[in-house]
Design an enzyme around this catalytic site. Structure first.
Site, PDB file in Angstrom:
ATOM      1  N   HIS A  40       0.841  -1.338   0.067  1.00  0.00           N
ATOM      2  CA  HIS A  40       0.187  -0.027  -0.020  1.00  0.00           C
ATOM      3  C   HIS A  40       1.024   1.117  -0.019  1.00  0.00           C
ATOM      4  O   HIS A  40       1.936   1.113   0.759  1.00  0.00           O
ATOM      5  CB  HIS A  40      -1.103   0.134   1.294  1.00  0.00           C
ATOM      6  CG  HIS A  40      -2.019   1.207   1.414  1.00  0.00           C
ATOM      7  ND1 HIS A  40      -2.941   1.395   0.530  1.00  0.00           N
ATOM      8  CD2 HIS A  40      -1.586   2.292   2.074  1.00  0.00           C
ATOM      9  CE1 HIS A  40      -3.387   2.684   0.950  1.00  0.00           C
ATOM     10  NE2 HIS A  40      -2.623   3.397   1.753  1.00  0.00           N
ATOM     11  N   ASP A 119     -15.115   2.803   7.524  1.00  0.00           N
ATOM     12  CA  ASP A 119     -14.289   3.511   7.033  1.00  0.00           C
ATOM     13  C   ASP A 119     -14.857   4.654   6.317  1.00  0.00           C
ATOM     14  O   ASP A 119     -14.580   5.794   6.426  1.00  0.00           O
ATOM     15  CB  ASP A 119     -12.969   2.984   6.198  1.00  0.00           C
ATOM     16  CG  ASP A 119     -11.920   3.864   5.976  1.00  0.00           C
ATOM     17  OD1 ASP A 119     -11.514   4.662   6.688  1.00  0.00           O
ATOM     18  OD2 ASP A 119     -11.818   4.128   4.706  1.00  0.00           O
ATOM     19  N   ARG A 126     -14.939  12.753   8.772  1.00  0.00           N
ATOM     20  CA  ARG A 126     -13.522  13.412   9.210  1.00  0.00           C
ATOM     21  C   ARG A 126     -13.308  14.340   8.014  1.00  0.00           C
ATOM     22  O   ARG A 126     -12.928  15.465   8.213  1.00  0.00           O
ATOM     23  CB  ARG A 126     -12.231  12.460   8.857  1.00  0.00           C
ATOM     24  CG  ARG A 126     -12.339  11.391  10.020  1.00  0.00           C
ATOM     25  CD  ARG A 126     -11.460  10.420   9.779  1.00  0.00           C
ATOM     26  NE  ARG A 126     -10.148  10.678   9.312  1.00  0.00           N
ATOM     27  CZ  ARG A 126      -9.154   9.787   8.596  1.00  0.00           C
ATOM     28  NH1 ARG A 126      -9.630   8.746   8.221  1.00  0.00           N
ATOM     29  NH2 ARG A 126      -8.141  10.268   8.551  1.00  0.00           N
ATOM     30  N   SER A 141      -7.667   3.766   9.217  1.00  0.00           N
ATOM     31  CA  SER A 141      -8.327   3.630   7.982  1.00  0.00           C
ATOM     32  C   SER A 141      -7.621   2.723   7.072  1.00  0.00           C
ATOM     33  O   SER A 141      -8.229   1.900   6.320  1.00  0.00           O
ATOM     34  CB  SER A 141      -8.546   5.083   7.630  1.00  0.00           C
ATOM     35  OG  SER A 141      -8.698   5.176   6.363  1.00  0.00           O
ATOM     36  N   LYS A 145      -8.515  -1.531   5.984  1.00  0.00           N
ATOM     37  CA  LYS A 145      -8.803  -1.872   4.710  1.00  0.00           C
ATOM     38  C   LYS A 145      -8.009  -2.991   4.310  1.00  0.00           C
ATOM     39  O   LYS A 145      -8.322  -4.014   3.668  1.00  0.00           O
ATOM     40  CB  LYS A 145      -8.989  -0.776   3.903  1.00  0.00           C
ATOM     41  CG  LYS A 145     -10.216   0.132   4.014  1.00  0.00           C
ATOM     42  CD  LYS A 145     -10.179   1.275   3.377  1.00  0.00           C
ATOM     43  CE  LYS A 145      -9.180   2.385   3.702  1.00  0.00           C
ATOM     44  NZ  LYS A 145      -9.100   3.813   2.936  1.00  0.00           N
TER      45      LYS A 145
END
Ligand code: URA
Length: 394
Positions: A40, A119, A126, A141, A145
């Site tokens: 990621h 999320d 947010r 978050s 995921k």
């Protein structure tokens, strides 16, 4: 809001991540043979590493179940880039995802609605309460995921600099440490690389332009900086996944997979499996093409070396061309973008090409050219080029 002001301890962040993770479906890939490792990135400009890394890691024997996102603001998104390939489907269901992962070794899709629904709700809250920039919330978050994908381990590319989500190295380091700690609590090995994102990665930014550059990398003709980050991240994936004992062995496997064409073949197989036209590999004209190319060249008084290529301004130039998203609902023009981008440290004189803009609208092209001229600065002597990979957190 309380978390934003007061922060969370590592244990509290782990509890929040776990609660978010179990707000929806947690994919179980344990019946698919092989080690499942994902990567990621916190995002940047010209960051097309996933398009190269996923087929490369799969060619080296890993299973890469990759769920990616779309671009927003000045940063691009993997899903949008893949959708530049005619026919390529990124919104697959879990059954299709599993089948392609098992058959090809990698599948690259968008998050299904069943994955971490908390999320989506928290992120919208947010967004409207100015609490996006909060390390424990970002950590929970991202990690919820990733853990929902059914991975065995994870490599993170935490970027910092002008074109990154985290502007300072200190904040990037804090986020990296928090995410690695979540991995430890969850029993999933996680490594994070801290990488600089002051100038775009590679020489292309946009969609079509980035797909072309990614395929060129898989053909062993990629730019050095992009390959350095790709090899570093993929190498750590191979080590975590038990495919290599160390970075030297990992590098040998990766260069062999590129040189033999095995990584490119994985890309082709993934394209076919996800409905994309595999002819793009040999014929880039199949990709969406812009109406006009503008060569941005150094003016007559230019002399010296490139001292800066501001990634944020390059991202704004792509948005000016229509290739970015100001709001999640915006349409992106896949054809427009930047190619042949000059890099920090390269020499310039009058007439040196700074970049090529792929343009579909004259007025947008003029605005983008002005932004690129603001982004690229010169100095009389060669600047010190900062290392791309600055830290490994594990
Ligand atoms: N990316 C995410 O997925 N979540 C955040 O909170 C920030 C960046």
């Amino acid at each position: 809001m309380a978390i934003f002001w007061r922060g969370l301890t590592a244990q509290e962040t782990a509890w929040l991540t776990d609660a978010m993770l179990h707000s929806g479906e947690v994919i179980d890939l344990s019946d698919i043979p092989g080690t499942k490792v994902d990567k990621h990135s916190t995002g940047g400009v010209g960051d097309k590493v996933s398009l190269i890394l996923a087929p490369l890691a799969a060619a080296c024997g890993l299973k890469v179940p990759m769920m990616s996102g779309r671009g927003l603001g000045h940063t691009g998104g993997t899903l949008d880039k893949l959708e530049a390939i005619p026919g390529f489907r990124v919104m697959l269901n879990v059954a299709e995802f599993r089948a392609i992962l098992e058959k090809v070794g990698t599948a690259m899709i968008g998050q299904t609605p069943q994955i971490v629904p908390a999320d989506r709700k928290l992120y919208s809250l947010r967004d409207v309460t100015g609490t996006v920039e909060c390390i424990p919330l970002i950590c929970a978050s991202i990690m919820s995921k990733k853990l929902a994908e059914g991975i065995d381990s994870l490599v993170l590319d935490v970027k910092f600099g002008r074109g990154a989500f985290m502007k300072s190295k200190e904040h990037a380091l804090e986020l990296a440490r928090a995410m690695v700690a979540i991995g430890r609590v969850s029993g999933k090995p996680v490594r994070a690389l801290l990488t600089a994102m002051n100038q775009p990665l590679g020489r292309a930014a946009g969609h079509t332009t980035e797909v072309i550059e990614s395929i060129e990398c898989l053909k062993d003709r990629g730019p050095a900086d992009l390959m350095e980050v790709t090899y570093a991240l993929t190498g750590h994936m191979l080590i975590l996944g038990g495919m290599a004992k160390n970075e030297i062995e990992a590098r040998q496997k990766m260069t062999a997979a590129i040189a033999s064409g095995a990584a490119l073949e994985k890309f082709r197989q993934m394209c076919v499996a996800q409905g994309g036209d595999p002819r793009v590999i040999d014929d880039y004209a199949i990709l969406p093409t812009a109406k006009k190319l503008i060569e941005v060249v150094a003016r007559t008084d230019a002399h010296g070396f490139v001292s800066e290529v501001d990634a944020l301004k390059c991202g704004h130039a792509i948005m000016a061309l229509g290739g970015g998203r100001a709001a999640v609902t915006d349409h992106v023009d896949h054809a427009v973008g930047i190619a042949n981008l000059i890099k920090i440290g390269e020499p310039v004189t009058a007439g040196t090409r700074l970049c090529t803009l792929h343009v579909n609208d004259e007025t947008r092209g003029i605005r983008a050219e002005a932004l690129m001229r603001e982004a690229i600065l010169f100095a009389p002597s060669a600047p010190k080029v900062e290392p791309l990979i600055q830290d490994l957190i594990q």
